[in-house]
Structure formats: structure tokens, C-alpha cells
Design an enzyme around this catalytic site. Structure first.
Site, PDB file in Angstrom:
ATOM      1  N   ASP A  82     -29.856 -33.882   3.426  1.00  0.00           N
ATOM      2  CA  ASP A  82     -29.900 -32.160   4.043  1.00  0.00           C
ATOM      3  C   ASP A  82     -29.623 -31.099   3.086  1.00  0.00           C
ATOM      4  O   ASP A  82     -28.993 -31.478   2.174  1.00  0.00           O
ATOM      5  CB  ASP A  82     -29.013 -32.033   5.280  1.00  0.00           C
TER       6      ASP A  82
ATOM      7  N   GLU B  97     -28.068 -18.573  19.377  1.00  0.00           N
ATOM      8  CA  GLU B  97     -27.954 -19.823  19.161  1.00  0.00           C
ATOM      9  C   GLU B  97     -28.878 -20.393  18.195  1.00  0.00           C
ATOM     10  O   GLU B  97     -30.068 -20.234  18.471  1.00  0.00           O
ATOM     11  CB  GLU B  97     -28.267 -20.824  20.533  1.00  0.00           C
TER      12      GLU B  97
END
Length: 700
Positions: A240, A459
Site C-alpha cells: 500500500d 466517511e
């Protein structure tokens, strides 16, 4: 060409390279090596629900909304459209010499983490809380991206984030996610295993956090023992982004950048999203990393590029490179986008309010902060659509279409009503200053649509939201700000008029009071329904389409139902383990049509049945149009931890009065579980099989 041809060519290239040149290929922004005919290549691209971050593309509903379709075939069709657009955009860019980020053919999608807690900000990127549903949809999405030629990739999919990863976002760079062996192998890993054995996914991306003490991008257990070892994965692995530097800066498992790079590469993480792998040169010099490990990593990366037709002198797959640019957000894909949005909307409540008859209304009020919001359509990791249709735009369009076909005109009133989370929209106003306008609109109308919920400012990923205290995660599952207050004032002012609540949000919200209220006649949850989402919502409100989506997550009644966010053991989480009473269960979703099942025969490998559409609840519904429903199969056994588990499903479409026979293939591991080594064992005792339109004990 075969995989062995690619590997042989990769070895030949690598044998001609210096160590510095090899390392340059292990960064996501890989350098050109002209003397060997190696062009520059940027590995980083996204395609979660459409080609992202590179200009115009079809913006399909967010992943969680596609999960609500419970439709393997349609999600494969969506992914095929995405890969068509990805190919067309890539070749158009390369012809202009553009090899920038987000222009390549290696898509770091799908996100198949388990949405174990509704507070997790990135949960809307996933296919929900169930490993089996996630695996089935993930497989079809990967296959749609990659094409059907095992030796020649259309695009390269990447399964992420491996593994045991679902927040908290604020802690992800330092957090240690701990779970026992049962939950590891039976909740957090089954769908990743399916990506290897059934989807033949080309890439894997480990997570930022540690899992059971090891950083995922350098985990011996996850990468060496399980992924490369037990499962025999032979594709490429990327870190990542900037996750490897967390090894020494946050996780404190290494002393410095050189040790971090050496650990990640030695465990089988081939590519660095970031620039830390530059320290591989020093790691080799200091004896921390062998050049053979470097060669192995570059070999995997070169093979992927060769399978894509981006490296080497292999014949190109003409049907891929000749996809015309005019497929990008074309009418056919917009039509597919609309169908996907329609099928992913879930009706949670209806006391007979819906569908509304356009010809019996003179006016309608559309209220709320998400009524005219593009942000509430698209979610994150999105592209740029050539057309967006918000909820109010969809309703206005339906009104105009009704007039054009000889129907009655409809006056549409609009009022924002409140801010999405603040107590005011403008800094100089008093709190709640928009409520009076909303009340006026309601009193002037025959029916009311209230559009509430969230968007990606509330979110999302760490650093990607607009609320600094949340770090992407939600503090709770209630409607934020003044939204509940607005809803109650609107329903009071409506004074018996039809009130429909439309929630656009990527996660479960506790709309408990709306469910219990006699003044709220219907509730639709649209998730983030994509660029055509407002058109799809209007189609359902006015009965042009019957709702058929099903919840891919459990909706809880309040925050009190949720365990500690940082607890990764599955006890009392998701429908498989939650012992309380949900607001709406996983798999729940109402319809305008009534369906029944007959001649149900269950077995270990399949379920056979006949389904019939026995009619619609309203004469507005077109009897000649096929309407959708989802048949679900669950299994229970007292000798397993789970209360019950989904083991099969099928989306069906039938016209009123029509019946058909169907077969559902049951999960091949349905009656097994995995031990601490990841090996299957048969569960003793009697299994109870349920076949219906939702979970047993919950009536749709």
C-alpha cells in the site's frame, strides 16, 4: 504465448540490467530503460467502480451499492465495461506520450475487506460484511477486469487489502489487528483465497496495519507462508502507498528505511507504492537483501507487464488495443450504469406510500442536504462522469417525461433544509436557518421526499474526508448534524401527507426513529448510487422500477449494539455472529411485487426451486416488465460459531404471473471450516438449510 514464455523473456531482460536499473522497476513510477526497450510505466491506477482519477469515465455505483444487487452476472458486466474504458483511455494517453499516474492498466481494485464495523470510513469500497458474498462478487469483478485469456490480460486486477483490515483509519499506520485462528481463516481470508484459486487475480496489495504482530506488507505469515506458500500465488504484490516506511516510523519493527525495504522484499512484496525501495541498493550492499530476491521481484513485475502487452516483442491482442475511445462513458455504459443503480437501491420500509402516482400529484417537496448533491452519488475513488443526475434532477426529469406523454404537470419544490453535518450552511446565519424554507415547501406540496445521509466528506479514507476529527471513520451510526431534527420537523409539517426518506450513505445508519415513525411512510437506502443515481431513485419512487436490492451489511439500532471498534474478533459482529435484534438484517430488502417459492429441493451441492411473481402491490407497476428478487440460501449448525451463514444466492427476474425453475450452486465449503493451519475439516452434526428472500426469522 504461455506464462513460461513471459518468464523466460523476463529473465533474459533482467540478466542485462544493473542493480540500479532493477531497483528502478520496483517503484510504482517505474523508470524507462531505453537501451533495453523498457518504457516508463506507472503502476498506480484505480477502478473501484469505474476508471478513476484520470478524467471522464462512467461512474458506476460505489462497490457497496453494487454488492446490494446480489448479482454476479451484472457486476461482471460492469467490470467488463470498466476494463473497456480503461483500455481505451490508456492507449489514447500513450499515443500522446502520456504515461502519468492513473493512466496504466494495473488497477488496484477491488477492495474485498470485510465490512465488520459500520463506523469504518472505507467500508463503502467493499462488498459488505459476508465472506461468501464478497468472494462471489469479487471473482466476477476480477474476471471482468482481466478478460478471459489466462495468458493475456485485458487489465490487471489487484485484491486488497491483505488482510484483517477494516479500520480504524486514524490508527492504520501503527495499529495491530489481532484475531484468533478461527476468525482469521473463516472470516478474513476465504475471499482472498478465492481470488487466487477461482479468479486468478494478477495482483495483491497488503494492508497498512500489522496483523497479529507483523506489518502486512512484510508479514511472513501472510505473504510467505500463506499467499506465496500455501496458496501458491504467482502474480505480483504491491505495498500500500508509503506503507513500508511505517515499518520503522510507526510499527517500530525495523530500525531504519534500509531494514524496512529489505524486510518487505524478502517476504515477497515486489513493488513499492512510494519511493522507499530505493534503499534496496543499500540493503544489498549491507547484506540484508540478496540480489536474487531483487531479480525475483522484478521478474514478477515484468511478467505482469508482458501479459498486458506493455513490455517485450510479443504479439498484441488486437481486440484489446483496438477498443475505440468512444466507449468512454458512452450511452450503452450509461444505460448499464442506470440499471446497476436501480438494482442496488434497497427499500427498507413501505406502509403503502410507494410507489407514488405522478398523475395524482400536483406538487412534491424534495428536501435535504443530499437532494441535489453530486458528492452523495459517487463515493470515493471515482472518475468524472459526463452527466450527473441528482435526486431532485431525477424527479424533475420524471415530471417532464410525464407531461410529454400526456400526463399531469408536477410542481417540484426544493429546500436544502440543513447542512450535512453542521448546524448552519452559511457562517453568518443563525443555526437552523434553512428549516423555515423546508417547512414552507412541505406545506405547499402533496408529498415529500427527504434526502439525508452522508457523503465522502464524512466517511472515507484517512486524510480524504472533510471532518478533521473523524480521520475518515464515523464517530457513530446516527444521522449527523441536524438531519434527524429536520426529518422530524418536516414530518410534523407534512401533517399526514406521504413522506419518503431517501438515505444516500455508504454504510449502515441507525434510522430507528424513522422506521418506528408512523409519519415516515417509506425508506429507501441508495448507498452511493453513481452518476445516474438520482434517475434510479426517481424510477423507484414513481414505480417505473420495483426495488430489488438487498442489504450486504447489517443495520443496527444504535451505537450500543457495536463492540469496541478496535476489536477484530468477530464475536457479536455482522449477521453471522450478532445475537441482538438488528434494525434491518443482512439480506433484507422489500419489493413492490410479491414472489413465492415452491418445489424446493435442497442438497449438498445445489438447491432447486420454482419461483413465481404473484403480482404487484400497485397498478402503477407495469405487469409486462420483469421485476427482480434475490433468493438466498443460509445454513445453520450448532457445532459452529456462526449463527448462520450465506451459502448461495441467485438474482431472479420475473414478470407478474410468470414462474420459472432455478438452480443455486451451494458454496463448495459450506459444510466445512478451516483449522489453525487453514486446512478444511468437515463439521459434524445436522445442517439446517433455509431458502427464501432473506434470512430466516426476518420477514421481507
Amino acid at each position: 504465448m504461455s506464462i513460461n514464455d513471459y518468464k523466460s523473456a523476463a529473465r533474459s531482460l533482467i540478466s542485462q540490467m544493473t542493480l540500479e536499473e532493477k531497483v528502478s522497476q520496483m517503484l510504482h513510477n517505474s523508470a524507462a530503460i531505453p537501451r533495453l526497450g523498457i518504457p516508463a510505466y506507472n503502476w498506480w491506477n484505480e477502478a473501484l467502480h469505474g476508471v478513476a482519477r484520470a478524467g471522464t469515465a462512467t461512474v458506476f455505483p460505489q462497490a457497496i451499492a453494487m454488492a446490494a444487487m446480489f448479482d454476479e452476472d451484472l457486476i461482471h458486466e460492469v467490470a467488463t465495461a470498466i476494463s473497456d474504458e480503461g483500455r481505451a483511455k490508456h492507449h489514447a494517453c500513450v499515443r500522446e506520450g502520456d504515461r502519468d499516474i492513473y493512466k496504466g492498466l494495473t488497477f488496484w481494485s477491488p477492495n474485498i475487506n470485510i465490512f465488520r464495523d459500520p463506523r469504518w470510513g472505507r467500508g463503502h469500497e467493499t462488498y459488505g460484511e459476508d465472506p461468501y458474498l464478497t468472494s462471489r462478487l469479487g471473482i466476477k469483478f476480477v474476471q471482468g477486469l482481466q478478460g478471459d485469456d489466462e495468458n493475456c490480460l485485458k487489465t490487471a486486477a489487484c485484491a486488497k487489502h491483505f488482510a484483517v483490515h477494516s479500520g480504524p483509519e486514524e490508527l492504520r499506520h501503527e495499529f495491530n489487528a489481532e484475531c484468533d485462528d478461527y476468525d482469521l481463516w473463516n472470516t478474513y481470508l476465504p475471499h482472498f483465497e478465492a481470488m487466487v484459486y477461482e479468479a486468478n487475480v494478477e495482483g495483491f496489495m497488503p494492508a497498512y496495519n500489522r496483523t497479529n504482530g507483523e506489518p502486512c506488507c512484510g508479514s511472513k505469515a501472510l505473504l510467505q507462508d500463506i499467499l506465496h506458500g500455501k496458496w501458491g500465488f504467482d502474480g505480483y504484490v504491491t505495498s500500500d502507498c508509503w506503507a513500508v516506511k511505517d515499518f520503522h516510523e510507526k510499527h517500530k519493527v525495523t530500525a531504519n528505511a534500509t531494514e524496512s525495504a529489505a524486510l518487505a522484499v524478502s517476504m515477497g512484496c515486489h513493488l513499492n507504492c512510494g519511493n522507499l525501495y530505493g534503499y534496496c541498493l543499500l540493503a544489498v550492499k549491507e547484506g540484508l537483501l540478496s540480489e536474487e530476491k531483487i531479480d525475483d521481484a522484478v521478474g514478477h513485475l515484468f511478467v505482469t507487464r508482458m501479459k498486458l502487452g506493455l513490455l517485450g516483442d510479443f504479439p498484441k491482442k488486437q481486440e484489446y488495443i483496438n477498443i475505440p475511445y468512444d466507449v468512454v462513458d458512452c450511452p450503452k455504459h450509461r444505460e448499464l450504469n442506470l440499471k446497476t443503480a436501480q438494482n442496488g437501491i434497497v427499500m427498507l420500509k413501505n406502509n403503502g406510500t410507494l410507489p407514488l402516482d405522478l398523475n395524482k400529484l400536483k406538487s412534491i417537496a424534495v428536501i435535504g442536504p443530499n437532494a441535489n448533491s453530486r458528492a452523495a452519488l459517487v463515493g470515493n475513488y471515482e472518475g468524472t462522469a459526463s452527466e450527473y443526475v441528482t435526486v431532485i434532477e431525477g424527479i424533475i426529469e420524471k415530471s417532464r417525461g410525464n407531461i410529454a406523454s400526456g400526463g399531469s404537470p408536477l410542481r417540484v419544490y426544493y429546500a436544502e433544509g440543513c447542512h450535512l453535518w453542521s448546524d448552519r450552511v452559511r457562517a453568518l446565519t443563525l443555526p437552523d436557518s434553512l428549516e423555515s424554507e423546508a417547512i414552507a415547501a412541505v406545506k405547499s406540496s402533496d408529498a415529500v421526499v427527504v434526502c439525508l445521509g452522508l457523503d465522502v466528506r464524512l466517511e472515507g479514507e484517512e486524510g480524504g474526508t472533510g471532518i478533521e476529527y473523524s480521520s475518515g471513520d464515523k464517530p457513530g451510526i446516527s444521522l449527523p448534524g441536524k438531519q434527524q431534527q429536520l426529518l422530524e420537523k418536516v414530518t410534523k409539517a407534512a401533517d399526514g401527507k406521504p413522506v419518503i426518506l431517501v438515505v444516500l450513505a455508504g454504510s449502515a445508519l441507525a434510522v430507528t426513529r424513522a422506521q418506528e415513525s408512523k409519519n415516515v411512510g417509506a425508506i429507501l437506502h441508495g448507498f452511493y448510487p453513481g452518476a445516474q443515481g438520482g434517475r434510479a431513485v426517481a424510477d423507484i419512487i414513481f414505480g417505473h422500477v420495483s426495488p430489488s436490492g438487498k442489504l450486504p451489511v447489517t443495520f443496527y439500532k444504535s451505537d450500543c449494539d457495536l463492540p469496541e471498534f478496535t476489536d477484530y474478533n468477530m464475536k457479536n459482529r455482522t449477521y453471522r455472529y450478532f445475537k441482538g435484534e438488528p434494525l434491518y438484517p443482512f439480506g433484507f430488502g422489500l419489493s413492490y411485487c410479491r414472489f413465492e417459492l415452491s418445489d424446493v429441493i435442497t442438497g449438498e451441492t445445489e438447491v432447486r426451486f420454482t419461483a413465481k411473481n404473484i403480482g404487484a402491490c400497485s397498478d402503477i407497476i407495469n405487469p409486462n416488465q420483469a421485476h427482480g428478487e434475490v433468493v438466498q440460501v443460509y445454513a445453520e449448525n450448532p457445532n459452529v460459531r456462526e449463527i448462520r451463514s450465506l451459502i448461495g444466492f441467485k438474482r431472479i427476474e420475473l414478470k407478474a404471473g410468470e414462474s420459472k425453475s432455478y438452480t443455486i450452486t451451494i458454496d463448495k465449503n459450506a459444510f466445512h471450516r478451516r483449522d489453525k493451519n487453514g486446512d478444511l475439516y468437515r463439521i459434524p452434526g445436522e445442517w439446517k438449510i433455509h431458502v427464501g428472500f432473506g434470512q430466516p426469522n426476518f420477514i421481507n
